[in-house]
Scaffold this motif. Structure first.
Motif, short mmCIF file in Angstrom:
data_model
loop_
_atom_site.label_atom_id
_atom_site.label_comp_id
_atom_site.label_asym_id
_atom_site.label_seq_id
_atom_site.Cartn_x
_atom_site.Cartn_y
_atom_site.Cartn_z
N VAL A 192 0.78 -1.10 0.04
CA VAL A 192 0.29 -0.53 0.39
C VAL A 192 0.84 1.16 0.63
N ALA A 193 -0.03 2.57 -0.87
CA ALA A 193 1.13 3.76 -0.64
C ALA A 193 -0.16 4.41 -0.53
N THR A 194 0.27 5.07 1.25
CA THR A 194 -0.66 6.42 1.22
C THR A 194 0.01 8.07 1.55
N THR A 195 -0.37 8.94 1.63
CA THR A 195 -0.59 10.08 1.00
C THR A 195 -1.95 10.91 0.87
N ASN A 196 -0.93 12.16 1.71
CA ASN A 196 -2.40 13.43 1.82
C ASN A 196 -2.53 13.77 0.33
N SER A 197 -1.71 13.59 -0.60
CA SER A 197 -2.25 14.48 -1.66
C SER A 197 -3.00 13.81 -2.72
N PRO A 198 -4.49 14.72 -3.35
CA PRO A 198 -5.19 14.04 -3.74
C PRO A 198 -4.69 13.70 -5.72
N GLU A 199 -3.87 14.69 -5.89
CA GLU A 199 -3.23 14.35 -7.07
C GLU A 199 -1.13 12.94 -7.10
N LEU A 200 -1.11 13.02 -6.19
CA LEU A 200 -0.72 11.96 -6.24
C LEU A 200 -1.14 10.73 -6.18
N ALA A 201 -1.62 10.56 -5.29
CA ALA A 201 -3.32 8.95 -5.14
C ALA A 201 -3.91 9.06 -6.54
N ARG A 202 -4.25 9.66 -7.06
CA ARG A 202 -4.67 9.61 -8.01
C ARG A 202 -4.05 8.97 -9.62
N THR A 203 -2.95 9.61 -9.26
CA THR A 203 -1.73 8.83 -10.24
C THR A 203 -1.54 7.48 -9.64
N MET A 204 -0.79 7.20 -8.73
CA MET A 204 -0.32 5.80 -8.32
C MET A 204 -2.00 4.96 -8.79
#
Length: 388
Positions: free
Chosen positions: A197-209
């Protein structure tokens, strides 16, 4: 044979997987989003992107941060090769920062000194990948301060550290990083069989992943470059991969995650027993635990301070002959033949190499019995007493 680590499954885990097997969705169904939501709650983060391995998660994390040819990624040599390979997959270069031998984690002093030199040479990293080695969080605030000062991004490799805490907050909340990666291999704290799993607080990074894990494809109407041709329509907008997690894996992950607190607490009790057993033995040095950190104790590592290389090798072999899987985490990555072909040589990170000559990983997992743990301690002490 007592392994150094293994999964602990119960009837609830088996039932969770069986429910999926009897459903209409073995993959790309509702269980992956459910697992991702459970991870965001556990880690107190905004987004979680589930994939088929932590290696895949590291790869798409680098890509999401636009790592590519001409870039440099720094990481610790005291890790599995995936922590460095992910940058090479993107066409970037890799470099290594020496460790603090007392913890096994990346040395903040070595990092600070290397960054100052790199700035002068115009060779600063685009991304730093620190490792939470053995489950103990590294000094994230200091890393974040350096990231701000020198302008690099941070991917936490928390493959060992689900359930760990830094200054009271759960690892994975990305307060001090851009992305955090977890592994769910069977020897880890919880397991999905395989998975990451990759966690992030960035919607842009999340959507790209999210797109990168599934061939770079989207069917979201707001993301299409032209009106949809119909309900079947999708577009490939980037070169992605088949890195998806299955619903079978996610269902096991949801069930396992519900037991995370208990698993980590049991690991602490086992580690405390080892600590007490080795207290006063000046030749056995468990890794130091830092006051700002609450380890998940993925591994229990001791340094055997008085052995030479041959004796160290013989010790691990002796443990195995006695039915105990002693292991070693890790061979410094740059000593691997592939990395030596890239120009790295022995002596590059002296503390990591000294650590490699001293470290032994001892069995630690929920379900390890008192008799088994006593056998581990007595066998190790017997070897040392008859060797030195």
């Amino acid at each position: 044979m007592i392994p150094y680590g293994k999964q602990q499954l119960d009837a609830a885990d088996l039932a969770a997987v069986q429910d999926v097997l009897q459903s209409n969705w073995l993959t790309q169904g509702p269980k992956v989003p459910e697992f991702e939501q459970a991870i965001t709650q556990q880690c107190q983060t905004q987004f979680a992107v589930a994939v088929n391995s932590a290696t895949s998660a590291l790869h798409i994390a680098c890509l999401a941060l636009n790592v590519g040819p001409g870039d440099i990624v720094w990481t610790s040599p005291n890790s599995f090769v995936a922590s460095a390979n992910c940058a090479l997959y993107c066409g970037a270069k890799v470099d290594f920062v020496d460790i603090d031998i007392e913890t096994g984690n990346l040395s903040i002093t070595a990092l600070s000194e290397k960054l100052a030199i790199a700035k002068q040479c115009n060779s600063l990293p685009k991304v730093l990948i620190p490792i939470h080695f053995a489950g103990q969080p590294c000094y994230l605030k200091a890393i974040a301060n350096l990231a701000e000062q020198y302008g690099f991004k941070v991917i936490e490799d928390a493959s060992h550290a689900i359930g760990a805490r830094y200054q009271g907050a759960p690892i994975g909340n990305c307060q001090y990083s851009d992305i955090c990666i977890f592994s769910f291999h069977p020897v880890k704290i919880i397991t999905c069989g395989e998975g990451g799993v990759a966690t992030t607080n960035s919607p842009e990074l999340a959507r790209t992943m999210q797109m990168l894990r599934s061939h770079g494809i989207t069917s979201e109407a707001t993301e299409l470059t032209e009106p949809s041709h119909g309900v079947w329509y999708y577009q490939q907008q980037m070169l992605g991969f088949n890195y998806r997690m299955t619903d079978l894996q996610a269902a096991l992950g949801v069930s396992q995650l519900s037991k995370l607190t208990r698993f980590v607490a049991e690991r602490h009790l086992l580690a405390k027993w080892y600590d007490d057993a080795f207290a006063g033995n000046t030749g056995i040095s468990p890794l130091q635990q830092q006051p700002y950190a609450y380890s998940s104790y993925h591994l229990y590592v001791v340094r055997l301070l008085n052995l030479n290389k041959t004796q160290h090798k013989d010790c691990v072999q002796f443990l195995r002959q006695q039915g105990i899987v002693g292991h070693l985490h890790y061979i410094p990555i740059y000593l691997q033949p592939y990395y030596q072909q890239l120009g790295f040589k022995a002596g590059y990170c002296p503390q990591a190499e000294l650590y490699y000559q001293q470290a032994v990983t001892l069995p630690l997992f929920p379900g390890l019995t008192a008799l088994e743990q006593q056998s581990v301690v007595e066998t190790l002490q017997h070897f040392l007493e008859n060797t030195l």
